[in-house]
Design a protein around this motif. Structure first.
Motif, PDB file in Angstrom:
ATOM      1  N   CYS A   1       0.855  -1.190   0.000  1.00  0.00           N
ATOM      2  CA  CYS A   1       0.000   0.000   0.000  1.00  0.00           C
ATOM      3  C   CYS A   1       0.891   1.239   0.000  1.00  0.00           C
TER       4      CYS A   1
ATOM      5  N   ARG B   1       0.278   3.999   1.284  1.00  0.00           N
ATOM      6  CA  ARG B   1       0.177   4.728   2.546  1.00  0.00           C
ATOM      7  C   ARG B   1       0.856   3.988   3.690  1.00  0.00           C
ATOM      8  N   CYS B   2       0.585   2.664   3.794  1.00  0.00           N
ATOM      9  CA  CYS B   2       0.989   1.966   5.025  1.00  0.00           C
ATOM     10  C   CYS B   2       1.852   0.733   4.771  1.00  0.00           C
TER      11      CYS B   2
ATOM     12  N   CYS C   1      -6.720  -2.025   0.404  1.00  0.00           N
ATOM     13  CA  CYS C   1      -5.760  -2.179   1.494  1.00  0.00           C
ATOM     14  C   CYS C   1      -6.537  -2.539   2.759  1.00  0.00           C
TER      15      CYS C   1
ATOM     16  N   ASN D   1      -5.704  -2.597   5.714  1.00  0.00           N
ATOM     17  CA  ASN D   1      -5.381  -1.764   6.872  1.00  0.00           C
ATOM     18  C   ASN D   1      -5.987  -0.359   6.763  1.00  0.00           C
ATOM     19  N   CYS D   2      -5.879   0.244   5.581  1.00  0.00           N
ATOM     20  CA  CYS D   2      -6.373   1.621   5.410  1.00  0.00           C
ATOM     21  C   CYS D   2      -7.882   1.690   5.196  1.00  0.00           C
TER      22      CYS D   2
END
Ligand SMILES: [Zn+2]
Length: 301
Positions: free
Chosen positions: A262, A264-265, A282, A284-285
């Protein structure tokens, strides 16, 4: 598959090549499901006509003709609408082999060829898989598929989306793909918008809060605007009418990036199937809807 940004880019690029030119002749391939109007009838109706405007609703293009009739065009999965001098390896079957810049020659997949009285560049509609459509509409006649379309994705407001979403017990991803709800969004931009809005594509539409609908609409508009600024996505077949590739595919955050980190993360992007379509997100996001979790202040988890 061409979605709203690709169809809108096609419209903007093609319109100047159509306006105020008189059609001398239309050549077609043999009758098939590509032709919602039989090819002989289509050719007869279009001869001598002039295009006055090219508009778009969702993934449909509509050419208004000078006698009040209209020509509806849909690119389907692999449709390519372009001008005679366009050059692109995607316009050839041997795409990988010939990166040549030879001018396009109509092949057996070129189902429509429009010739003009001015003798200028012809317009071609090529479609390898033939899921595209052309339909001629008499003045006042409407296209049954178009009358069922929901609001165009560029025009949708958060309140529109919320009022439809709250009564649908289907995944948010399915809601975004439903053309009767929102016209123009397909698999790529649905996945990308859900990532930007940080929403789980598997979450139920009826659990979206007003605030989440507003976030989703903002994300959708942002993603569509960025895609148009880059000329759309050329992942497989799409080229713009001048033969130029879109560039959005290089910026996509989740679509067809499963297993990659991802942006972002760094969590691995996952792929699941929703409504028979690959969905990339994702884990997580992109979280479930707020209403599903309950208000943040009461969280016990
Ligand atoms: Zn992430």
């Amino acid at each position: 598959m061409p979605e709203l940004p690709e169809v809108e880019m096609t419209r903007r690029c093609l319109e100047p090549w159509l306006l105020q030119r008189k059609i001398a002749r239309v050549r077609t391939t043999a009758s098939s499901y590509f032709f919602a109007t039989p090819p002989e009838q289509l050719a007869r109706r279009l001869r001598g006509r002039t295009v006055q405007m090219l508009s778009r609703h969702g993934k449909y293009l509509v050419a208004l003709l000078d006698d009040g009739s209209r020509l509806v065009l849909h690119l389907g999965m692999t449709g390519q609408l372009f001008v005679e001098q366009a050059q692109n390896p995607r316009l050839s079957q041997a795409a990988s082999k010939t990166a040549s810049t030879a001018p396009f020659r109509p092949d057996r997949h070129t189902h429509l060829c429009v010739e003009w009285e001015d003798g200028g560049p012809k317009i071609f509609f090529r479609d390898v898989r033939k899921f595209g459509k052309v339909r001629w509409l008499a003045p006042g006649e409407s296209d049954p598929r178009m009358t069922r379309l929901g609001v165009d994705a560029l025009q949708v407001k958060a309140s529109d989306l919320h009022s439809v979403a709250r009564v649908r017990r289907i995944p948010i991803k399915s809601l975004l793909l439903d053309q009767t709800v929102l016209a123009g969004v397909g698999n790529i931009y649905a996945d990308e918008a859900l990532f930007v809005a940080r929403l789980d594509p598997r979450g139920l539409a009826c659990r979206l809060t007003r605030a989440e609908c507003a976030r989703l609409v903002r994300a959708l508009h942002r993603v569509l605007a960025r895609a148009m600024a880059l000329g759309g996505s050329s992942i497989r077949d799409y080229v713009n009418p001048d033969g130029v590739d879109g560039r959005y595919q290089t910026e996509r955050k989740v679509y067809q990036r499963s297993g990659q980190p991802c942006v972002r993360c760094r969590t691995s992007i996952q792929r699941v199937v929703i409504a028979q379509r690959s969905t990339h997100f994702c884990p997580n996001c992109q979280k479930e809807s707020e209403s599903e979790r309950g208000p943040r202040t009461n969280l016990r988890r």
